[in-house]
Design an enzyme around this catalytic site. Structure first.
Site, PDB file in Angstrom:
ATOM      1  N   ASP A 377       2.835 -49.280  62.600  1.00 24.97           N
ATOM      2  CA  ASP A 377       3.211 -47.874  62.845  1.00 24.97           C
ATOM      3  C   ASP A 377       4.307 -47.882  63.906  1.00 24.97           C
ATOM      4  OD1 ASP A 377       1.719 -44.839  62.570  1.00 24.97           O
ATOM      5  OD2 ASP A 377       3.061 -45.158  64.297  1.00 24.97           O
ATOM      6  N   ASP A 420       5.992 -43.135  59.037  1.00 24.49           N
ATOM      7  CA  ASP A 420       6.492 -44.355  59.685  1.00 24.49           C
ATOM      8  C   ASP A 420       5.440 -45.447  59.666  1.00 24.49           C
ATOM      9  OD1 ASP A 420       4.705 -43.223  61.422  1.00 24.49           O
ATOM     10  OD2 ASP A 420       5.983 -43.367  63.217  1.00 24.49           O
TER      11      ASP A 420
END
Ligand SMILES: Nc1nc2c(ncn2[C@@H]2O[C@H](COP(=O)(O)OP(=O)(O)OP(=O)(O)O)[C@@H](O)[C@H]2O)c(=O)[nH]1
Length: 504
Positions: A377, A420
């Site tokens: 992440d 993301d």
């Protein structure tokens, strides 16, 4: 005597035996014989002889006349017999052929319709008037003008015979196709038709077969599918327009040739052997074939081949139908890609990741190896979007994806879950430590700055790592959740780092 004989010979030679000479000689002979008898035996003998001659002459005449009459009578009987035989033959031939006969008296409009003529229309012998109107009312309205025109043309002497095809209404209201042929058999001195005879042939079955053939020919010609017909030996005997459109080969270029000329070489010998086996055993084959156009371009099509067999079960032809599905195939592949790959980064999506992870888990267990799953992440990615816009964020996501992929080995998988978040799966690890170099490379790849619109964009990444197999059996979802938890630990620990699941 010799002189007389010579004279007679000359007489015959010069054709002097005319009735006049013959009669004159006969009279002279008779008068001489009469004078001879009268001079020797007197009037009585001459009268008796004359009476005898008269009786003989009359008897002979009577006998000759009777013979002549008998002969004439015999000839008349013979002619009648021959006429009857001839009529019988014609009647037999026409009735036997199933055709109907009509005989039209043009002057008074009466028509003789034979029994077979009426039977053809489902009528009994008494159910049709002997009038031309009977015919006119039964002809199909759409065909009437054409047949009347053909008839008039023949009556006017413009055509040697009358011939027309039209539908004729039967007793039950249905229509039969009739081939009507005839000719004028007698005309007046002025050329006016007096009598016309013709025959009716029922061509309904023939017409239906013709219509079927026309339909089949039209389907063959205009079908969107390419159609190729080969003989039993597999040599091309006909192709349609779509065949030429799809393959680029004109009909003349392929007639008599083997369909092998279309082969792209992509299919193995075993593929064609299986196709022939199916055709021989099942009589048909269906499947996808890669062929080559005349231009050299390779294309895919779905092909359906059927064997056409005769009554004895012998294959006479093969009919092959195919459609160019290159566009469809490309579209399918596009959809397939969209379903399995992330549209922005072109990395495998969650669906494909699950598939590959599942396969990888089975494989490493079989090989006695290990895989590592890293949940990635990005740190502070929201700020990029907020500061430089969504486009800049997209650009950074694509750049980071490419760099992370390069940081991994070939055979490893990098997927984007969304936003993301990424997942890296590293296969063939000997132990847990073996993945550490890759994890460092991943962190470095993420942290590398990217340029966009004159700005430098930079983020870092938090990685949570877990391994498979474990002591407890677990599935791909459980692995992902473990890695997610480890990633959260990495965030908590200050980001830009990795954490192993289960390790504090
Ligand atoms: N540009 C772009 N942004 C996206 C896309 N998908 C999700 N985002 C954004 O990515 C951001 C991800 O949010 P977070 O992970 O919570 O933000 P963060 O700043 O990375 O927070 P931390 O993970 O705590 O560091 C959100 O602002 C989403 O709107 C995308 O396809 N393109």
């Amino acid at each position: 005597m010799g002189r007389w004989h010579l004279t007679m010979k000359h007489a015959i030679h010069w054709n002097l035996w005319s009735p006049f000479i013959r009669n004159a000689l006969l009279m002279a002979g008779l008068i001489s014989a009469g004078l001879a008898v009268w001079s020797h035996y007197g009037w009585m003998a001459l009268g008796g002889l004359a009476a005898l001659a008269l009786i003989v002459w009359q008897g002979t005449r009577l006998f000759m006349t009777r013979r002549r009459l008998t002969e004439q009578y015999r000839l008349v009987l013979l002619q009648k017999k021959r006429l009857r035989e001839s009529e019988f033959r014609w009647k037999f031939a026409i009735e036997g052929s199933g055709d109907g006969l009509w005989d039209w008296n043009v002057a008074d409009g009466s028509v003789y319709f034979s029994a077979q003529y009426k039977q053809m229309l489902g009528l009994t012998v008494d159910e049709m008037d002997q009038r031309l109107q009977e015919w006119e009312t039964r002809v199909h309205p759409d065909d009437k003008a054409g047949s009347l025109m053909a008839l008039q043309s023949h009556l006017d002497g413009q055509s040697p015979v009358y011939a027309a095809q039209y539908r004729m209404r039967c007793k039950d209201g249905s229509y039969k196709w009739i081939l009507d042929r005839g000719m004028v058999v007698s005309r007046s001195d002025a050329g006016k038709p007096l009598r016309m005879i013709g025959i009716h042939t029922d061509i309904t079955v023939h017409k239906q077969a013709e219509e079927k053939l026309q339909l089949a020919a039209s389907v063959f010609t205009h079908a969107l599918e390419g159609i190729m017909i080969t003989d039993a030996q597999g040599l091309i005997i006909d192709v349609n327009q779509s065949f030429s459109r799809i393959t680029g080969y004109e009909r003349d270029e392929v007639l008599g040739r083997n369909p092998h000329l279309l082969s792209s070489g992509r299919q193995s010998q075993a593929f064609y052997a299986a196709m022939w086996r199916d055709l021989q055993e099942e009589g048909c084959w269906y499947g996808e074939v890669w062929n080559r156009r005349k231009s050299g371009e390779v294309y895919a099509h779905l092909q359906n081949i059927s064997a056409v067999r005769d009554a004895q079960g012998q294959t006479r032809q093969y009919v092959s139908l195919f459609s160019d599905n290159t566009a469809l195939k490309a579209h399918q592949q596009q959809l397939q890609h969209l379903a399995h790959f992330d549209a922005l980064t072109d990395l495998p999506n969650r669906l494909l990741l699950a598939d590959r992870l599942h396969q990888g888990m089975v494989q490493v267990q079989r090989r006695g190896q290990m895989l590592a799953l890293a949940f990635v992440d990005l740190d502070g990615f929201k700020l990029i979007n907020d500061s430089h816009g969504h486009e800049a964020g997209d650009h950074l996501l694509m750049t980071v994806a490419t760099r992370m992929k390069q940081a991994l080995r070939e055979g490893d998988t990098l997927a984007r879950l969304g936003g993301d978040e990424f997942v890296a799966v590293m296969f063939d690890l000997a132990d847990e430590a073996a993945c550490k170099p890759m994890l460092h490379r991943l962190l470095a790849a993420i942290a590398q700055p990217a340029q966009f619109g004159g700005h430098t964009l930079q983020v870092s990444g938090s990685l949570g790592v877990t391994f498979y197999p474990q002591v407890q059996e677990l599935d791909a979802d459980q692995l992902l959740r473990q890695a997610d938890q480890a990633m959260y630990q990495a965030k908590l620990a200050g980001k830009n780092r990795y954490r192993f699941f289960g390790v504090e």
